[in-house]
Design a protein around this motif. Sequence first.
Motif, PDB file in Angstrom:
ATOM      1  N   ILE A 121       1.560   8.062  12.467  1.00  0.00           N
ATOM      2  CA  ILE A 121       0.937   6.967  13.213  1.00  0.00           C
ATOM      3  C   ILE A 121      -0.024   6.217  12.288  1.00  0.00           C
ATOM      4  O   ILE A 121      -0.056   4.986  12.268  1.00  0.00           O
ATOM      5  CB  ILE A 121       0.185   7.491  14.455  1.00  0.00           C
ATOM      6  CG1 ILE A 121       1.151   8.214  15.389  1.00  0.00           C
ATOM      7  CG2 ILE A 121      -0.494   6.349  15.200  1.00  0.00           C
ATOM      8  CD1 ILE A 121       0.491   8.887  16.571  1.00  0.00           C
ATOM      9  N   GLY A 122      -0.782   6.968  11.491  1.00  0.00           N
ATOM     10  CA  GLY A 122      -1.720   6.355  10.552  1.00  0.00           C
ATOM     11  C   GLY A 122      -0.997   5.438   9.571  1.00  0.00           C
ATOM     12  O   GLY A 122      -1.464   4.336   9.269  1.00  0.00           O
ATOM     13  N   TRP A 123       0.154   5.905   9.112  1.00  0.00           N
ATOM     14  CA  TRP A 123       0.938   5.101   8.166  1.00  0.00           C
ATOM     15  C   TRP A 123       1.355   3.791   8.821  1.00  0.00           C
ATOM     16  O   TRP A 123       1.246   2.716   8.246  1.00  0.00           O
ATOM     17  CB  TRP A 123       2.158   5.917   7.711  1.00  0.00           C
ATOM     18  CG  TRP A 123       2.994   5.202   6.702  1.00  0.00           C
ATOM     19  CD1 TRP A 123       2.766   5.130   5.360  1.00  0.00           C
ATOM     20  CD2 TRP A 123       4.179   4.442   6.964  1.00  0.00           C
ATOM     21  NE1 TRP A 123       3.733   4.375   4.768  1.00  0.00           N
ATOM     22  CE2 TRP A 123       4.621   3.936   5.730  1.00  0.00           C
ATOM     23  CE3 TRP A 123       4.914   4.155   8.116  1.00  0.00           C
ATOM     24  CZ2 TRP A 123       5.759   3.147   5.602  1.00  0.00           C
ATOM     25  CZ3 TRP A 123       6.043   3.365   8.003  1.00  0.00           C
ATOM     26  CH2 TRP A 123       6.462   2.870   6.764  1.00  0.00           C
ATOM     27  N   CYS A 124       1.843   3.887  10.067  1.00  0.00           N
ATOM     28  CA  CYS A 124       2.285   2.689  10.796  1.00  0.00           C
ATOM     29  C   CYS A 124       1.119   1.721  11.002  1.00  0.00           C
ATOM     30  O   CYS A 124       1.259   0.517  10.799  1.00  0.00           O
ATOM     31  CB  CYS A 124       2.843   3.061  12.168  1.00  0.00           C
ATOM     32  SG  CYS A 124       4.370   3.970  12.069  1.00  0.00           S
ATOM     33  N   ILE A 165      -1.951   1.354 -11.378  1.00  0.00           N
ATOM     34  CA  ILE A 165      -2.079   2.265 -10.233  1.00  0.00           C
ATOM     35  C   ILE A 165      -1.487   1.565  -9.007  1.00  0.00           C
ATOM     36  O   ILE A 165      -1.855   0.431  -8.715  1.00  0.00           O
ATOM     37  CB  ILE A 165      -3.560   2.625  -9.984  1.00  0.00           C
ATOM     38  CG1 ILE A 165      -4.062   3.467 -11.146  1.00  0.00           C
ATOM     39  CG2 ILE A 165      -3.731   3.380  -8.675  1.00  0.00           C
ATOM     40  CD1 ILE A 165      -5.543   3.632 -11.183  1.00  0.00           C
ATOM     41  N   PRO A 166      -0.531   2.197  -8.319  1.00  0.00           N
ATOM     42  CA  PRO A 166       0.078   1.552  -7.143  1.00  0.00           C
ATOM     43  C   PRO A 166      -0.912   1.496  -5.992  1.00  0.00           C
ATOM     44  O   PRO A 166      -0.906   2.355  -5.105  1.00  0.00           O
ATOM     45  CB  PRO A 166       1.270   2.448  -6.823  1.00  0.00           C
ATOM     46  CG  PRO A 166       0.913   3.775  -7.397  1.00  0.00           C
ATOM     47  CD  PRO A 166      -0.006   3.548  -8.547  1.00  0.00           C
ATOM     48  N   ALA A 167      -1.770   0.476  -6.011  1.00  0.00           N
ATOM     49  CA  ALA A 167      -2.893   0.426  -5.064  1.00  0.00           C
ATOM     50  C   ALA A 167      -2.427   0.490  -3.617  1.00  0.00           C
ATOM     51  O   ALA A 167      -3.006   1.214  -2.798  1.00  0.00           O
ATOM     52  CB  ALA A 167      -3.707  -0.842  -5.302  1.00  0.00           C
ATOM     53  N   THR A 168      -1.364  -0.263  -3.302  1.00  0.00           N
ATOM     54  CA  THR A 168      -0.891  -0.293  -1.914  1.00  0.00           C
ATOM     55  C   THR A 168      -0.515   1.108  -1.448  1.00  0.00           C
ATOM     56  O   THR A 168      -0.854   1.522  -0.342  1.00  0.00           O
ATOM     57  CB  THR A 168       0.334  -1.208  -1.810  1.00  0.00           C
ATOM     58  OG1 THR A 168       0.076  -2.371  -2.581  1.00  0.00           O
ATOM     59  CG2 THR A 168       0.598  -1.589  -0.381  1.00  0.00           C
ATOM     60  N   ARG A 169       0.190   1.832  -2.345  1.00  0.00           N
ATOM     61  CA  ARG A 169       0.627   3.163  -1.948  1.00  0.00           C
ATOM     62  C   ARG A 169      -0.565   4.110  -1.810  1.00  0.00           C
ATOM     63  O   ARG A 169      -0.609   4.945  -0.912  1.00  0.00           O
ATOM     64  CB  ARG A 169       1.620   3.707  -2.986  1.00  0.00           C
ATOM     65  CG  ARG A 169       2.625   4.624  -2.340  1.00  0.00           C
ATOM     66  CD  ARG A 169       3.817   4.850  -3.210  1.00  0.00           C
ATOM     67  NE  ARG A 169       3.510   5.707  -4.334  1.00  0.00           N
ATOM     68  CZ  ARG A 169       4.186   5.686  -5.477  1.00  0.00           C
ATOM     69  NH1 ARG A 169       5.174   4.836  -5.657  1.00  0.00           N
ATOM     70  NH2 ARG A 169       3.875   6.516  -6.452  1.00  0.00           N
ATOM     71  N   VAL A 170      -1.535   3.952  -2.685  1.00  0.00           N
ATOM     72  CA  VAL A 170      -2.719   4.812  -2.610  1.00  0.00           C
ATOM     73  C   VAL A 170      -3.468   4.585  -1.302  1.00  0.00           C
ATOM     74  O   VAL A 170      -3.878   5.534  -0.625  1.00  0.00           O
ATOM     75  CB  VAL A 170      -3.642   4.561  -3.829  1.00  0.00           C
ATOM     76  CG1 VAL A 170      -4.996   5.213  -3.614  1.00  0.00           C
ATOM     77  CG2 VAL A 170      -2.995   5.085  -5.090  1.00  0.00           C
ATOM     78  N   ILE A 171      -3.597   3.303  -0.932  1.00  0.00           N
ATOM     79  CA  ILE A 171      -4.302   2.982   0.313  1.00  0.00           C
ATOM     80  C   ILE A 171      -3.552   3.561   1.509  1.00  0.00           C
ATOM     81  O   ILE A 171      -4.126   4.188   2.405  1.00  0.00           O
ATOM     82  CB  ILE A 171      -4.459   1.457   0.459  1.00  0.00           C
ATOM     83  CG1 ILE A 171      -5.444   0.950  -0.600  1.00  0.00           C
ATOM     84  CG2 ILE A 171      -4.940   1.083   1.850  1.00  0.00           C
ATOM     85  CD1 ILE A 171      -5.500  -0.532  -0.736  1.00  0.00           C
ATOM     86  N   SER A 172      -2.224   3.357   1.471  1.00  0.00           N
ATOM     87  CA  SER A 172      -1.392   3.878   2.549  1.00  0.00           C
ATOM     88  C   SER A 172      -1.579   5.387   2.680  1.00  0.00           C
ATOM     89  O   SER A 172      -1.767   5.919   3.776  1.00  0.00           O
ATOM     90  CB  SER A 172       0.055   3.533   2.244  1.00  0.00           C
ATOM     91  OG  SER A 172       0.866   3.905   3.297  1.00  0.00           O
ATOM     92  N   LEU A 173      -1.572   6.059   1.547  1.00  0.00           N
ATOM     93  CA  LEU A 173      -1.712   7.514   1.542  1.00  0.00           C
ATOM     94  C   LEU A 173      -3.072   7.935   2.097  1.00  0.00           C
ATOM     95  O   LEU A 173      -3.180   8.918   2.839  1.00  0.00           O
ATOM     96  CB  LEU A 173      -1.544   8.028   0.117  1.00  0.00           C
ATOM     97  CG  LEU A 173      -1.451   9.550   0.025  1.00  0.00           C
ATOM     98  CD1 LEU A 173      -0.072   9.992   0.462  1.00  0.00           C
ATOM     99  CD2 LEU A 173      -1.742  10.028  -1.373  1.00  0.00           C
ATOM    100  N   THR A 174      -4.107   7.162   1.747  1.00  0.00           N
ATOM    101  CA  THR A 174      -5.438   7.472   2.256  1.00  0.00           C
ATOM    102  C   THR A 174      -5.456   7.461   3.779  1.00  0.00           C
ATOM    103  O   THR A 174      -6.031   8.340   4.415  1.00  0.00           O
ATOM    104  CB  THR A 174      -6.453   6.439   1.741  1.00  0.00           C
ATOM    105  OG1 THR A 174      -6.251   6.277   0.353  1.00  0.00           O
ATOM    106  CG2 THR A 174      -7.864   6.882   2.016  1.00  0.00           C
TER     107      THR A 174
END
Lengths: 301, 394
Positions: free
Chosen positions: A82-85, A192-201
């Motif tokens: 849900i967080g990812w979405c 650094i894949p910023a978008t992916r890092v943020i998503s992961l956070t």
Amino acid sequence: MNEFIQHVINGLSLGCIYALVAIGYTLVFGVLSLINFAHGEMVMMGAYFGMYFAKHFKLAEEPGISGLLLTLVATMIVTGCIGWCVEKFAYRPLKNAPRINLLITAVGVSLLFQFSGQLIFGSAPQFFPQLVEFNLDTWKIGELQFNPLQITVLGIALVLTVVLQTLVFKTRTGRGMRAVSFNRDLASLLGIPATRVISLTFVVGAALAGAAGVLVGLVYPKIDPLMGSLLGLKSFVAAVVGGIGNLSGAVLGALLLGLSEEFVVGYLAPTYRDAIAFAFLIIILLWRPSGLLGVNRIEKV
Amino acid sequence: MFRQNPSRLTFALAAVLALSFSACKKKESTETSAASSSTILIGEVGSLTGSEATFGISTHNGIDLALKQINAAGGIGGKQVQVVTIDNQSKNDETALATSKLITQNHVVAVLGEVASSRSLVMAPIAQQNQVPMISPSSTNPKVTQVGDYIFRTSFIDPFQGEVMARFASENLKAKKLAILKDVKSDYSMGLSQFFIEQLKKSGGEIVIEQSYAAGDLDFKSQLTAIRAKSPDAIFVPGYYTEVGLVARQARELGMKMPLLGGDGWDSPKLYEIGGKAIENSYFSNHYSHEDQSPRVQEFVKNYKAAYGATPDGLAAMGFDAMMVLAEALKKTPDLDHKKLRDAIAATKDHPGVTGMLTLNSERNPIKPAVVLKVENNQSKFVATISPSAAPTK
């Protein structure tokens, strides 16, 4: 004296609940400088999913620690998704917008969850099944009563905090998070894949919230679609008092909040619990504006 | 700037439309034709659908059962009695419409309703204005009958339960030292506490500590720790079932084993779900128990089961009583004059109701006994009937 120590025990166990929620807040803030107001609602979703999961697999019929862990893991996976979405559909489209837009979106997401929760789950409170059962008499020292549930919660909260600390400070992903937190554009330039890092956070934050939801449900088995708002608010304050962005600070602030609430009710006026407890926290902030363990960042003008 | 993804827009519109349609859906009201000279028309406003539907349906069944018995026995003064029921969907505005319609279009001789005090407070001014007698079967808020001299009820009012539990604590439990944990946000809880304290002092008991919480709280351990230090014989918790369940659990977690006492706010299956083993051996007051062995109650339970296939709850019993009180008064007023009917209802004395011997006092509230139930094996067991003391309840 016994009464005093019992108050301390009660306060610490209440603080643990706040701590679990507060570390999620602090993590997202640390990376994005975004106050994720929907975090409290993620706790609510976790509690509801945990309840439906446990009821569906009839885990309460044979209470045990394995059932609890199973529910915890399943809930963390679901709330993580849900967080990812939420990040993908609500926050990512705004990544270049001013920060205030993001904040308002967060409030919107929070309201969306609160009210669709009332529509889907019903607004009447529901009861979280008993996943673990303990014999209370064995947890007694003299007059002092320890609640094994709360010790379980304390244990899980500590484990999660340590895992999180390791993730942020010892792993490659964590280094990415810290880099994005420091300067997103620069981090992107350096590969650094910023978008992916943020998503992961967000995924990690939501998973933590889910775990918190299950544990809150276990200790205070009354859950309703609006349970996240006050819990979220208090935990957010706890995170700020501890120094937002700092994981151990969040835990410290939460324990302090739990203790001050407990003592206000125990020795002062119960009606003014939140008022006096929050006044105390304001005094701490006056004394240390960036929180107990926070670092004073110099804002560039 | 106004560029929109058409499919997304359509979807959003469809969703909004679907929502508004579902909100507009109305349940058909159960209405019957107008009066003829050979029938007596009575109006009923009830929550047959909506959030309090279970309350409304039980009450309606109780009224219906009474009606069948009255008509089977030949009606009143040779006339058959008919009840016109309008469903208010558990809504206040629908209640006002329904009441006006019953009085001005159907010309009913009296109205029955509502369960919820808030909706009875909507009905009462309309009935009072038109000088049509109204009987609320089960609204317990004292304000309802204060609206005017045409408004009656057949349930006892909130404060009486405080008195009942204080007497039960000192007489039946022989408790001397009592603690109170009340909800400061609720008039109900504060009223019960106040009358509990007054009665307990008369009985020679002592309140050793008073603590409070606010509805919605989850943690009560600090209050309970303070209470534990005074070691009372029992704790009076006049709240609603969700908080009470949590209080019970946390009290047991703190090693406190004394019984908890409460009022009809406890009466819900959810109490046992949340309180579990912790709520066992606690006591609460209620309007009626289907386990009461008195022949009146047992006959009512048998007839109700035969008609509706369920065990009647307190609301059904009070619906039955309200209808019967009205029927008794109607027998005394053959010309169906509103003023005379009002006087006849007001004169109700020693009416043998399912919920006890019922006498209406000068404030149009009944003086009648309450029952005390004990929680045992996730069920409430009948323990005692407590009659009101000689002094009329306020």
